[in-house]
Design a protein around this motif. Structure first.
Motif, PDB file in Angstrom:
ATOM      1  N   LYS A 488       0.843  -1.200   0.000  1.00 24.98           N
ATOM      2  CA  LYS A 488       0.000   0.000   0.000  1.00 24.98           C
ATOM      3  C   LYS A 488       0.881   1.253   0.000  1.00 24.98           C
ATOM      4  CE  LYS A 488      -4.550   0.803   1.939  1.00 24.98           C
ATOM      5  NZ  LYS A 488      -5.301   0.393   0.753  1.00 24.98           N
ATOM      6  N   SER A 489       1.936   1.204   0.825  1.00 27.67           N
ATOM      7  CA  SER A 489       2.849   2.359   0.898  1.00 27.67           C
ATOM      8  C   SER A 489       3.481   2.619  -0.455  1.00 27.67           C
ATOM      9  CB  SER A 489       3.971   2.099   1.900  1.00 27.67           C
ATOM     10  OG  SER A 489       3.426   1.865   3.162  1.00 27.67           O
ATOM     11  N   ARG A 490       3.837   1.545  -1.156  1.00 29.99           N
ATOM     12  CA  ARG A 490       4.518   1.730  -2.435  1.00 29.99           C
ATOM     13  C   ARG A 490       3.609   2.456  -3.428  1.00 29.99           C
ATOM     14  NH1 ARG A 490       5.946  -2.044  -7.573  1.00 29.99           N
ATOM     15  NH2 ARG A 490       7.026  -0.382  -8.637  1.00 29.99           N
ATOM     16  N   ALA A 491       2.349   2.014  -3.470  1.00 35.67           N
ATOM     17  CA  ALA A 491       1.413   2.628  -4.414  1.00 35.67           C
ATOM     18  C   ALA A 491       1.319   4.125  -4.140  1.00 35.67           C
ATOM     19  CB  ALA A 491       0.053   1.972  -4.255  1.00 35.67           C
ATOM     20  N   ILE A 492       1.257   4.466  -2.831  1.00 35.85           N
ATOM     21  CA  ILE A 492       1.170   5.890  -2.463  1.00 35.85           C
ATOM     22  C   ILE A 492       2.433   6.618  -2.900  1.00 35.85           C
ATOM     23  CG2 ILE A 492       1.026   7.493  -0.511  1.00 35.85           C
ATOM     24  CD1 ILE A 492      -0.612   5.339   0.950  1.00 35.85           C
ATOM     25  N   GLN A 493       3.593   5.973  -2.686  1.00 34.81           N
ATOM     26  CA  GLN A 493       4.877   6.604  -3.058  1.00 34.81           C
ATOM     27  C   GLN A 493       4.940   6.912  -4.548  1.00 34.81           C
ATOM     28  OE1 GLN A 493       7.599   7.699  -1.786  1.00 34.81           O
ATOM     29  NE2 GLN A 493       7.870   6.858   0.231  1.00 34.81           N
ATOM     30  N   VAL A 494       4.529   5.923  -5.360  1.00 30.05           N
ATOM     31  CA  VAL A 494       4.579   6.098  -6.821  1.00 30.05           C
ATOM     32  C   VAL A 494       3.699   7.281  -7.215  1.00 30.05           C
ATOM     33  CG1 VAL A 494       3.963   5.051  -9.035  1.00 30.05           C
ATOM     34  CG2 VAL A 494       5.103   3.689  -7.293  1.00 30.05           C
ATOM     35  N   GLU A 495       2.498   7.283  -6.640  1.00 26.53           N
ATOM     36  CA  GLU A 495       1.558   8.373  -6.917  1.00 26.53           C
ATOM     37  C   GLU A 495       2.185   9.714  -6.546  1.00 26.53           C
ATOM     38  OE1 GLU A 495      -1.928  10.167  -8.051  1.00 26.53           O
ATOM     39  OE2 GLU A 495      -1.416   8.063  -8.296  1.00 26.53           O
ATOM     40  N   ASN A 496       2.842   9.716  -5.401  1.00 24.07           N
ATOM     41  CA  ASN A 496       3.408  10.978  -4.913  1.00 24.07           C
ATOM     42  C   ASN A 496       4.574  11.465  -5.752  1.00 24.07           C
ATOM     43  OD1 ASN A 496       2.313  12.605  -3.083  1.00 24.07           O
ATOM     44  ND2 ASN A 496       3.688  12.109  -1.426  1.00 24.07           N
TER      45      ASN A 496
END
Length: 1551
Positions: A488-496
């Motif tokens: 979940k954190s990774r998806a947020i990071q990519v988005e960010n």
């Protein structure tokens, strides 16, 4: 056998079973003597071979070398003497034991070997680690024999007194040698060859990093500067590493490309088989087929589009191959460290059993204490060397990737380049390369974490048996939870990352076009856009931080949960299982060891995921297509300079070609003019020759080197001279010729330091004309064979254009023997060119000489007729008219009507102004001419030397970036805490205190619990007691996790609030900063605040802050526990604390400064990179890629040496702190032995298990303190820009009437202005009146103050005296936006922003679509925009690159037509358009703005000849102000002279 060899007992265990234990003499004389000797003899051959391999020139003798050799010779002598003595003594008697003779012979041979090794070191700079370890081993093993001999002597036995004395002497000499070997040896050669002492440091100095002491001390005494930091060793430099990397990269990329081809073939075959299966039946209608076809196309694009597939998974392999040596080295260090870590719990177990059993001898305790210390020391050294290797590796990986990206950028094709904005490519260099650095630091944890977990479980099983499985179960259950959180954190990071890219891209554009934003009062619209992206970014950041808090909670809870579950199961499984001190505290120590790998796994996963994203981005960029030069040949034997054979080229394969079917021969030495309307493909044709476009078919042949002058000049940040020389050596004579020919000499008069004046980024302190002339001078000085000149005369006024043509480009110019292609709109040059090409729609429609084309009576002849009339007066008077005197020709040099922008004028020296003032006072025209000619012709034409060497204000434009020095001020911390909000911080601290209380409580509770095993010895353990122990222990453990979670959540909300507040303040303030701030500050520096510093604020500072609090409270609680258990420990704490604080103070000063230097040396890398990306076609045309590559490597190395020193400073500190920590452990153990009578096992366990933990935590605390101090520098840097002085308020209480200005009357009353407080006035008491609806032209020589006038109207410059009123309202009394919204300007540089076409015309959405279309129609752009698929929603690329310069200029006209304010200012608005469009624009302005007041700043006189009045400025004063007709009749007037120069004297008749 050994007993016969020694003639005594070899081993007897009873020697140890007594209070004064000892070892048998035979054991000491054999095994202990042979260990060091064996070590030396085994490794010596390999060591000597290595020395031979890495040999250099023989070094000179040094005192240290001689001393060492003398001492070894003494050792040799003692051994020889002893051997002789032993032989003599045994002569004729029973011979002594064989061991005596053997050992002495071995010693003699060994000392000879040592002499040889020493001697060989003179050919190798590095100190011998082998010998140092041998000496230490020799001393350690010899100490046993030493104490045995002393004991024998004390007993009074002196049978072998000579042997004893010689042994003592040789032992003393060895001690001396160890001491001397600890010093570094520097020969005169090494002093000169490198200023980096790491190369020559002794082994001891290397492992303790003592060679770094001098920098630490220097850094403590005074802030370090770049000069203080040592250079890198040659093999560490970027160039050396890049070569190795490139070698492996080529091999790996080849393999990856093969794999890519296979994948594509497989996909194709799948698709064809699919299409066969779903083949259309005959009954399907044609429409269905079309639909199906479209679907297929879409599918194809999504699957195999260039965006999705590229050569993958080669980067990691290449990096591994490049750095495998250092990876192996760090692997060994890590393995040793991990293994030693698990010795500590075993020693703790032994220590507890020693404390619990009073019958054990005291020496056992002392031995354990010493072992504790030795193990800890070895562990420290291996850990620090592991870190050293990893961090240096990380740094090198980062710089290698940066260098590769730069190298790729120099060869990347235009099409591949279009996919990335400058911001995105800089991001690859900064963010993605940094991620690789972070990952490399933790790379070994991939195997080390599982290894540590397995070892922990094995040892725990030995303690608690199968009960461990329960704890293990808990851990396994936590893994999926963790994995889910990480994904979940990774998806947020990519988005960010996407949001960050977007925000920086927009920010970059805002800063590039800040002037337009200010002129049009568009700041709020763009601020809103940035804040919109930032809002999404912070929303994601909050989700990410909340997930991180949960991760931290889980991992704080994990060890507690595991220990609670394990102990509970252990106690419940069997009533005989009682938890005693040994089991409990050994297990706790093992659980603590488990904590690290378990905590690192989630971080590892997230780092790996981030790196996988970065790997993809980098692989895609680095394998992007290169320039396709296959269709461009270099044939030296060809008779033609340039040949096109049916050539078609395009910008992008998906759109139609920009150059179509061109066949063309250009002879060597020809001057060819290229004509055509806006967007006809003139620039494309030029760029085709450079190879910047994608070939479709055909071939181009080029003979010789190329120089290129682009339409939009590219100027580097550096001196004017650097820009012209462009890396070539200075040839003074040619240089002066070029300056004179390019009309740059008068500009040098105005610039404060002549040609040594620094030019800002993108040439910000030069006018368009000056930039263009410098760009031309660069090409001319380069002395190439072929000159491609893309409309260089558009930005200069007509008579400077004529000067450039006659002196540089034309048949008699400097380039007369060169081949020249000239794109131009100037008709009056055409009779002098050899051939003319007329382009339309990318094809050549006409070709031939001037006369031929006129005779053809086609397009060219018609156009010419139309404009010849209007321009005849302008062009013919000075071209080819032989009756002019030399004097007049020289006068053309003065770029009289071309504008130097305000910035450059602001730099002018007082004496320059005086010089111009005296000129302007001379009314007699002849005197005026002669003085001017003399001033230009005299010997003072050389770049002006300043009479006295004081640096004049303004000579340096770009201020050096401020590097704050000393400690970070408390106010900066307070600023950040303030932004977090105090009530949140208070609750957060309370939560962390709760966590510490839980920690101390659970430790004491465990100690009480283990005490039960003594209390209930041989009794049944009460169930109620057991349950209470388990319950409370569990509750205390859970409370720790809960408080950490609470504190984490609170700190997340605080940090997000701080990020939002500070970013808003920064953005708001930067956009309100005055124009002068942007002129003197490089864009890169401002972007750095929004990129690096804001990112620190978002991610790094909150984490450092949390870790710091946890560490600090952790250490305090540990020390409190130890002191409660053994109060004597306080006496040890105080001196250790003093040492600790001293070391930390020394270190933090240096480390902080090195981090600042790192930040400051990083900016130029990115600035130079974005400069390179912008000027790529020029760098490639001039073939200067190698020079730029070298410059980039030097910049990277400068940054690298700061990072390297920072890494070493960390290791320097860690080694010393770990020593403090190791001493805490040692003294705790020692005190336990001394006070063993008053202590029980549970207390010993409690104290030591916590003391073992302290080393790591102490280390972390200093790291976190320095990291926090270093990272808080980001807040300091942001704060520096939050404090930048603002321009006046945008909106004030006093608002003008809604319909103001209704008339458009402008009144200047005694108006004065200066650029900066320290400079002279630019406008001196201007008084004039511009009536309503009047059309006024403004003319004047360079530096007369024309642009200053417009800047004053917009209040870009504020008044120093007097006032300006518009319709009777003083403009200084209203807000800037109220003023700027009511004025309109068409600026000289047409700037567009990324976004839709509509947004570029109307960012606030004030107007209806119909109104926008109407404006486009009037700006002659409607047909073009209607032709675009998306119409008004068409996306404008970065800096408007997908529009020609002419089209951009027309869009700016569209903006003005849309605003339709009462006052319009034109600043050379038609420089970049062809004559036809120019005519249309002029007509539109006359018609649409007929009821407006129009002020035109003229660079070409013919544009203002139909004005109502003309204002002539000179040295900031109005010297003439009347109708053009009247001014032309004043034969001595300044306007008359200018008009005569431009050949407009006859104009008065046509008026």
């Amino acid at each position: 056998m050994l007993e016969e060899f020694c003639n005594s007992t070899f081993w007897n265990a009873s020697y140890l079973d007594r209070p004064d234990a000892d070892l048998p003499l035979c054991f000491e004389q054999t095994l202990l003597v042979w260990i060091p000797l064996g070590f030396l003899w085994l490794l010596a051959p390999w060591h000597l071979f290595n020395t031979y391999k890495s040999r250099t020139k023989k070094s000179s003798l040094t005192k240290l070398y001689v001393t060492k050799q003398v001492l070894v010779v003494l050792l040799l002598m003692t051994s020889v003497i002893e051997l002789v003595f032993t032989i003599v003594e045994g002569w004729g008697q029973t011979p002594g034991p064989a061991v005596q003779y053997t050992n002495l012979c071995l010693s003699i041979v060994t000392w000879l070997l040592v002499l040889v090794i020493h001697h060989c070191r003179r050919w190798c700079m590095k100190d011998s680690w082998l010998l140092y370890i041998f000496w230490v081993l020799s001393l350690v093993c010899g100490v046993f024999q030493l104490q045995t001999l002393i004991r024998i002597l004390l007993k009074g036995s002196n049978s072998n007194i000579v042997g004893f004395c010689l042994y003592f002497i040789s032992y003393g000499i060895q001690v001396l040698i160890v001491i001397i070997s600890s010093f570094s040896e520097r020969t005169p050669e090494t002093k000169t060859s490198s200023n980096n002492p790491s190369a020559t440091a002794s082994f001891f100095s290397s492992i303790t990093f003592s060679w770094f002491d001098s920098i630490i001390v220097k850094g403590y005494k005074q802030p370090l500067t770049l000069e203080d930091v040592w250079d890198l060793n040659e093999e560490e430099k970027t160039e050396a590493v890049s070569k190795i990397f490139e070698k492996y990269m080529q091999v790996e990329v080849k393999k990856a490309k093969k794999a890519l081809q296979k994948r594509q073939q497989k996909r194709k075959s799948q698709e064809t088989s699919e299409s066969r299966m779903n083949g259309p039946s005959t009954s399907q209608s044609q429409d269905n087929l079309v639909l199906e076809d479209m679907k297929q196309k879409k599918k194809k694009k999504s699957v195999s589009g260039t965006t999705n597939d590229f050569a993958r998974s080669w980067l990691i392999k290449t990096l591994f191959k490049t750095f495998r040596d250092i990876l192996m080295k760090s692997f060994i260090f890590k393995l040793i460290q991990d293994t030693l870590t698990f010795l500590s719990p075993q020693l703790l177990k032994l220590m507890i059993s020693f404390a619990s059993d009073p019958s054990t001898y005291a020496w056992v305790g002392y031995m354990y204490s010493a072992l504790f210390f030795v193990v800890a020391l070895l562990q420290s050294f291996s850990l620090q060397w592991y870190f050293q290797s990893c961090f240096v590796l990380g740094m090198t990986v980062r710089t290698t990737i940066m260098a590769s990206i730069y190298r790729k950028t120099l060869t990347i094709s235009s099409n591949a380049r279009k996919q990335y904005t400058i911001g995105e490519t800089v991001n690859l260099m900064s963010v993605d390369a940094q991620r690789f650095m972070d990952m490399t630091n933790y790379i070994h944890l991939l195997w080390s974490c599982p290894f540590q977990i397995v070892l922990s479980i094995v040892f725990l099983w030995m303690e608690l048996g199968p009960s461990v499985l329960a704890g293990l179960g808990v851990m396994i259950l936590l893994i999926p939870t963790n994995a889910m959180l990480a994904t979940k954190s990774r998806a947020i990071q990519v988005e960010n990352m996407k949001n960050k890219d977007k925000r920086l891209k927009l920010m970059n554009e805002i800063l590039s076009g800040i002037k337009i934003l200010k002129y049009f009062a568009w700041e709020p619209s763009f601020m809103e856009q940035i804040q919109g992206i930032r809002k999404k970014e912070l929303k994601n950041l909050r989700s990410f931080s909340l997930l991180q808090s949960i991760v931290v909670f889980v991992f704080n809870l994990a060890p507690v949960l595991v220990s609670v579950v394990t102990f509970t199961v252990y106690v419940l499984v069997d009533t005989n299982n009682v938890l005693d001190a040994q089991k409990a505290f050994t297990s706790i120590t093992l659980f603590n060891l488990l904590r690290f790998p378990l905590a690192m796994i989630p971080m590892l996963i997230s780092t790996m995921l981030q790196v996988s994203v970065s790997t993809e981005r980098l692989e895609k960029y680095l394998t992007g297509s290169d320039l396709d030069m296959s269709n461009i040949g270099q044939d030296v034997d060809s008779g033609k300079a340039i040949q096109f054979h049916d050539a078609s080229f395009t910008w992008d394969r998906n759109i139609e070609p920009a150059v179509k079917n061109v066949t063309l021969d250009i002879k060597t030495g020809q001057l060819v003019a290229v004509m055509g309307a806006v967007g006809s493909g003139k620039s494309s044709l030029m760029v085709t020759i450079l190879g910047e476009m994608e070939p479709i078919h055909g071939h181009i042949n080029i003979k010789g080197s190329i120089a290129y002058v682009p339409q939009q000049s590219w100027i580097q940040n550096g001196t004017l001279r650097d820009n012209i020389l462009f890396g070539n050596p200075l040839n003074e004579k040619r240089y002066q010729q070029v300056l004179e020919a390019c009309a740059l000499l008068p500009d040098l008069k105005i610039l404060p330091a002549g040609d040594l004046t620094e030019i800002g980024e993108k040439g910000i302190n030069l006018s368009g004309g000056q930039k263009q002339r410098i760009s031309l001078a660069r090409a001319v000085y380069n002395n190439s064979d072929i000159y491609i000149l893309d409309d260089p005369l558009s930005a200069v006024d007509s008579h400077v254009g004529k000067h450039l043509f006659s002196k540089v480009i034309g048949p008699n110019g400097l380039l007369k023997d060169k081949t020249r292609l000239l794109v131009t709109h100037g008709i009056h040059f055409l009779p002098q060119v050899d051939e003319i090409l007329v382009l339309a729609n990318g094809t050549i429609v006409e070709k031939g000489s001037y006369k031929t084309l006129l005779a053809n009576r086609a397009t060219f002849a018609k156009n010419l007729k139309l404009y010849a009339k209007q321009n005849s007066t302008e062009g013919e008077a000075t071209v080819g008219d032989g009756n002019e005197s030399e004097d007049e020709d020289d006068l053309e040099l003065m770029p009289s009507i071309e504008e130097v922008p305000n910035e450059a004028v602001s730099l002018a020296l007082t004496r320059e102004n005086n010089f111009q003032r005296t000129l302007s006072r001379r009314s007699d025209s002849n005197r005026y001419r002669n003085s001017l000619r003399n001033s230009l012709k005299a010997g003072n034409m050389k770049p002006k030397q300043r009479e006295h060497e004081e640096v004049v204000k303004g000579q340096k434009l770009i201020e050096k970036e401020v590097v704050e020095t000393g400690t970070v001020k408390l106010s900066i911390f307070l600023k950040y805490l303030d932004a977090m909000r105090w009530w949140l911080i208070t609750f957060m601290l309370i939560a962390y205190l709760g966590n510490s209380v839980g920690f101390v409580g659970s430790n004491f509770w465990l100690s009480e619990w283990t005490n039960d095993s003594q209390k209930y010895w041989n009794q049944t353990y009460p169930t109620s007691q057991r349950d209470m122990r388990i319950g409370v222990y569990g509750a205390l453990g859970f409370s720790q996790g809960f408080f950490v979670l609470l504190a984490g959540l609170l700190s997340t909300f605080g940090a997000i609030h701080a990020s939002r507040t500070l970013h808003t303040q920064l953005l708001d303030n930067i956009l309100r900063a005055p124009m002068s701030f942007f002129d003197t500050t490089p864009t890169g520096r401002i972007v750095n605040r929004f990129a690096g510093d804001i990112s620190m604020l978002d991610d790094t500072i909150p984490m450092s802050f949390r870790s710091w609090i946890l560490c600090f409270l952790g250490i305090i609680s540990t020390l409190i526990m130890i002191s409660i258990a053994t109060p004597v420990f306080v006496a040890v704490i105080i001196p250790l604390a003093i040492v600790y604080i001293l070391v930390q103070r020394f270190y933090v000063a240096t480390s902080r400064q090195l981090r600042r230097l790192d930040s400051v040396t990083k900016s130029p890398i990115y600035s130079h990179f974005s400069e390179t990306v912008t000027g790529l076609p020029i760098i490639r045309a001039f073939e200067h890629q190698q020079r730029f590559l070298k410059h980039n490597e030097n910049l990277v190395d400068t940054n690298k040496k700061c990072v390297f020193s920072w890494i070493i400073s960390n290791r320097w500190l860690a080694i010393r702190l770990e020593l403090v920590g190791n001493l805490v452990v040692f003294f705790s153990a020692l005190l336990m032995v001394i006070y063993r009578s008053n202590l029980q096992g549970d207390i010993v366990g409690l104290v030591l298990s916590n003391a073992l933990n302290i080393t790591q935590t102490l280390n972390w605390l200093v790291r976190m303190t320095s990291e926090l101090e270093t990272n808080i520098v980001a807040v300091e840097r942001i704060n520096e820009y939050i404090k930048v002085k603002n321009e006046a308020r945008w909106i004030t209480e006093k608002r003008p009437p809604r319909d103001w200005p209704s008339k458009g009357e402008i009144q200047f009353t005694n108006y004065e202005v200066r650029y900066r407080p320290e400079l002279d006035l630019t406008l001196h008491g201007i008084t004039c009146n511009i009536k309503s609806m009047e059309k006024v032209g403004v003319v004047g020589r360079t530096g007369a103050g024309k642009s200053s006038l417009t800047n004053c109207l917009f209040r870009i410059l504020e008044a120093a005296g007097g006032q300006i009123t518009i319709d009777g309202l003083d403009i200084a009394t209203i807000g800037l936006h109220d003023l700027r919204n009511k004025l309109t300007i068409i600026p000289q540089d047409p700037i567009l922003f990324t976004g839709t076409l509509r947004m570029n015309l109307d960012p606030f959405n004030k107007y209806l679509d119909e109104e926008v279309w109407k404006a486009l129609e009037l700006a002659h752009l409607k047909p073009f925009v209607e032709g675009l698929a998306q119409g008004l929603s068409y996306e404008v690329s970065e800096a408007g690159d997908n529009f020609s310069v002419g089209q951009r200029q027309l869009l700016c006209l569209g903006r003005a037509l849309l605003r339709k304010s009462k006052i319009l200012i034109l600043d050379e608005a038609t420089a970049a358009v062809d004559l036809e469009t120019d005519n249309l624009i002029q007509a539109t302005i006359r018609k649409e703005f007929s009821d407006c007041t129009v002020i035109t700043i003229a660079h070409r006189l013919h544009t203002i000849m139909d004005s109502d009045r003309v204002m002539v400025l000179d040295s900031g004063k109005i010297v003439e102000y009347d109708s053009p007709h009247k001014l032309l009749q004043r034969s001595g007037g300044l306007f008359y002279l200018m008009a005569k120069d431009a050949g407009i004297e006859g104009f008065n008749t046509s008026l």
